[in-house]
Design an enzyme around this catalytic site. Structure first.
Site, PDB file in Angstrom:
ATOM      1  N   HIS A   1     -16.532   7.454   2.356  1.00 26.56           N
ATOM      2  CA  HIS A   1     -15.884   7.262   1.056  1.00 26.56           C
ATOM      3  C   HIS A   1     -16.955   7.275  -0.050  1.00 26.56           C
ATOM      4  O   HIS A   1     -17.731   6.326  -0.167  1.00 26.56           O
ATOM      5  CB  HIS A   1     -15.189   5.902   1.113  1.00 26.56           C
ATOM      6  CG  HIS A   1     -14.350   5.573  -0.062  1.00 26.56           C
ATOM      7  ND1 HIS A   1     -13.169   6.209  -0.330  1.00 26.56           N
ATOM      8  CD2 HIS A   1     -14.516   4.648  -1.054  1.00 26.56           C
ATOM      9  CE1 HIS A   1     -12.631   5.685  -1.425  1.00 26.56           C
ATOM     10  NE2 HIS A   1     -13.436   4.749  -1.883  1.00 26.56           N
TER      11      HIS A   1
ATOM     12  N   TRP B   1      -9.322   4.966   5.934  1.00 27.53           N
ATOM     13  CA  TRP B   1      -8.584   3.986   5.109  1.00 27.53           C
ATOM     14  C   TRP B   1      -7.751   4.710   4.051  1.00 27.53           C
ATOM     15  O   TRP B   1      -6.653   4.293   3.703  1.00 27.53           O
ATOM     16  CB  TRP B   1      -9.626   3.057   4.475  1.00 27.53           C
ATOM     17  CG  TRP B   1      -9.165   1.987   3.548  1.00 27.53           C
ATOM     18  CD1 TRP B   1      -9.487   1.860   2.232  1.00 27.53           C
ATOM     19  CD2 TRP B   1      -8.361   0.842   3.856  1.00 27.53           C
ATOM     20  NE1 TRP B   1      -8.939   0.727   1.697  1.00 27.53           N
ATOM     21  CE2 TRP B   1      -8.231   0.080   2.676  1.00 27.53           C
ATOM     22  CE3 TRP B   1      -7.719   0.394   5.012  1.00 27.53           C
ATOM     23  CZ2 TRP B   1      -7.502  -1.104   2.609  1.00 27.53           C
ATOM     24  CZ3 TRP B   1      -6.994  -0.804   4.949  1.00 27.53           C
ATOM     25  CH2 TRP B   1      -6.890  -1.527   3.765  1.00 27.53           C
TER      26      TRP B   1
ATOM     27  N   SER C   1     -11.539   7.388  -5.855  1.00 25.88           N
ATOM     28  CA  SER C   1     -10.977   6.162  -5.296  1.00 25.88           C
ATOM     29  C   SER C   1      -9.925   5.551  -6.237  1.00 25.88           C
ATOM     30  O   SER C   1      -9.020   6.252  -6.660  1.00 25.88           O
ATOM     31  CB  SER C   1     -12.126   5.209  -4.990  1.00 25.88           C
ATOM     32  OG  SER C   1     -11.770   4.372  -3.952  1.00 25.88           O
TER      33      SER C   1
ATOM     34  N   LYS D   1      -6.854   7.562  -8.289  1.00 24.57           N
ATOM     35  CA  LYS D   1      -5.434   7.251  -8.515  1.00 24.57           C
ATOM     36  C   LYS D   1      -5.178   7.354 -10.015  1.00 24.57           C
ATOM     37  O   LYS D   1      -4.178   7.889 -10.484  1.00 24.57           O
ATOM     38  CB  LYS D   1      -5.106   5.818  -8.053  1.00 24.57           C
ATOM     39  CG  LYS D   1      -5.586   5.450  -6.629  1.00 24.57           C
ATOM     40  CD  LYS D   1      -5.195   4.013  -6.262  1.00 24.57           C
ATOM     41  CE  LYS D   1      -6.092   3.321  -5.223  1.00 24.57           C
ATOM     42  NZ  LYS D   1      -6.262   3.869  -3.934  1.00 24.57           N
TER      43      LYS D   1
HETATM   44  C1  GCU Z   1     -10.409  -0.307  -1.829  1.00 25.60           C
HETATM   45  C2  GCU Z   1      -8.924  -0.040  -1.978  1.00 25.60           C
HETATM   46  C3  GCU Z   1      -8.642   1.431  -2.210  1.00 25.60           C
HETATM   47  C4  GCU Z   1      -9.487   1.969  -3.350  1.00 25.60           C
HETATM   48  C5  GCU Z   1     -10.933   1.627  -3.119  1.00 25.60           C
HETATM   49  C6  GCU Z   1     -11.857   1.954  -4.297  1.00 25.60           C
HETATM   50  O1  GCU Z   1     -10.870   0.242  -0.652  1.00 25.60           O
HETATM   51  O2  GCU Z   1      -8.295  -0.517  -0.841  1.00 25.60           O
HETATM   52  O3  GCU Z   1      -7.278   1.637  -2.494  1.00 25.60           O
HETATM   53  O4  GCU Z   1      -9.272   3.333  -3.506  1.00 25.60           O
HETATM   54  O5  GCU Z   1     -11.078   0.230  -2.928  1.00 25.60           O
HETATM   55  O6  GCU Z   1     -11.409   2.113  -5.393  1.00 25.60           O
HETATM   56  O7  GCU Z   1     -13.056   1.954  -4.056  1.00 25.60           O
END
Ligand code: GCU
Length: 438
Positions: free
Chosen positions: A419, A369, A278, A282
């Site tokens: 997720h 998402w 998540s 990144k």
């Molecule tokens: C949120 C956010 C995402 C991210 C995620 C996470 O959903 O919008 O961009 O990847 O959190 O880190 O759990």
């Protein structure tokens, strides 16, 4: 009816208070997670028409024909663009001031692993910060290859091992859970063990090194904590428009962990795979781009600002991410909020900058998402750069079936479910790492 000016003032005050509350309610409703989530587009037919920039055509429209041109011209200009306009520049250099082995033992996981907990300290002027690396290393492997990745919930959450130290940063970030030795704290020990298939890693001859991400930069829109203030000049209060957001800060922390790992006799520093889920996916990608010592990179459900193409505007968009998490990227990135068309780059070029090193991108079917379709296409469009190096990328353009990984030095899967990081994900990463890294 008669009002004295006092009455009028108090009426005005009530009016102002009411308006403020309404405004607050409106902002809250507009940006509440459920609403933000439902504002997004999840309909493939509504993806806007867009032209993806070719990683092998330079900004000056020159065709990039070989590795030399890629490394001399194109990769540096892309790196420069992403650095100044998205993730942010690191404003200076800072090395580990000292490290200290806080604890170690060789009885972890029923005697399968050595455990080591190392505190790294950074000092500059009046600033001082520590972060702890928790390591499990397979016994019987002289120098272990390993997975390095941040955790969300404290080192003590990754395994129910009573010897794992609980960091004060985690305690501070979780005031309701945070009294050491209190029952709740103990309940969170091992609470995320399902996300870390440590025994499977050990059985395959890999180690794990993990850090609580909040120790490097607490995840909130507050620029006065974490490592950023170490670099402020004069009375600077936050990073300049082109300077690092939290994702770049966390990526920096992974490189400092790598500085330590290079000195650890029990680690094969040539075989460190950087992993993240998540927002930390990144982070893993950006760390892999910036630090070529990482032998391989795994992005698990990294989504917008990670592996997913921004120009598809599917699921989370640049505007949504910059609004909900204004501190993740540099301020210049806000120029592209609702303005994806103006971006001369896209996320496939972040993946391309990892070439020729092995890369694994994974998505989850119910994680729309994060735009699984955009994550997959990103890998496909990064692949020509791998090809330049003679490394096989992914050439099929149709999305693979669920739970059917496409394996190779560049790998991809979409698994069923939400997720998360699951046993299935780790089974694939370990299989891939055995083949392409170990
Ligand atoms: C949120 C956010 C995402 C991210 C995620 C996470 O959903 O919008 O961009 O990847 O959190 O880190 O759990």
């Amino acid at each position: 009816m008669f009002f004295s000016s006092k009455n009028v003032n108090s009426r005005n005050n009530i009016h102002v208070k009411l308006m403020n509350s309404l405004r607050f309610l409106l902002v809250f409703l507009l940006f509440s997670p459920a609403l933000v989530f439902s504002q997004a587009n999840y309909d493939e037919s509504k993806v806007p028409g867009f032209k993806l920039p070719d990683p092998l055509i330079s900004f000056r429209q020159r065709k990039i024909r070989n590795v030399k041109q890629w490394e001399k011209t194109r990769r540096p200009e892309l790196l420069d663009f992403f650095t100044k306009n998205m993730y942010g520049e690191i404003p200076g250099k800072l090395e580990i001031s000292s490290f200290n082995i806080l604890e170690q033992g060789d009885d972890a996981f029923n005697g399968k692993a050595k455990r080591r907990q190392v505190e790294l300290t950074f000092e500059k002027g009046k600033h001082k910060i520590h972060f702890n690396i928790l390591m499990y290393l397979p016994k019987g492997v002289e120098k272990a290859p390993l997975f390095l990745g941040y955790n969300f919930s404290g080192n003590h959450s990754v395994a129910s091992d009573p010897h794992i130290l609980i960091s004060t940063a985690w305690v501070e970030d979780n005031p309701s859970l945070g009294i050491i030795n209190n029952q709740f704290t103990e309940q969170s020990r091992g609470a995320k063990a399902n996300r870390w298939a440590i025994e499977k890693m050990l059985d395959a001859g890999f180690g794990l090194a993990t850090i609580y991400y909040g120790e490097v930069d607490p995840d909130k829109e507050d620029y006065s904590d974490g490592i950023q203030p170490f670099f402020y000049v004069d009375d600077q209060k936050k990073p300049a428009d082109n300077e690092w957001g939290s994702v770049a800060v966390w990526a920096w922390g992974l490189s400092r962990a790598m500085d330590y790992l290079e000195q650890d006799q029990d680690v094969d520093a040539q075989k460190v795979i950087v992993f993240g889920h998540s927002r930390l996916g990144k982070t893993a990608l950006w760390a892999g781009v910036n630090d070529q010592r990482f032998a391989g990179v795994i992005s698990n459900d990294s989504g917008c600002g990670g592996a997913a193409l921004s120009k598809r505007e599917f699921g989370e968009t640049i505007k949504l991410i910059n609004t909900s998490f204004p501190h993740w990227f540099c301020k210049n990135f806000k120029n592209y909020s609702g303005n994806e068309k103006a971006l001369p780059v896209d996320q496939h070029e972040v993946l391309a900058m990892i070439a020729p090193r092995p890369l694994y991108v994974a998505s989850a079917e119910d994680d729309q998402w994060a735009d699984p379709g955009g994550e997959f296409l990103s890998v496909v469009y990064a692949s020509p750069v791998y090809k330049l190096y003679g490394v096989q990328g992914i050439t099929q353009t149709e999305m693979p079936a669920v739970n059917q990984p496409v394996m190779g030095p560049v790998a991809y899967h979409i698994r069923s479910g939400k997720h998360d990081v699951t046993e299935f994900d780790w089974e694939q990463y370990i299989r891939w790492a055995k083949q392409y890294i170990q």
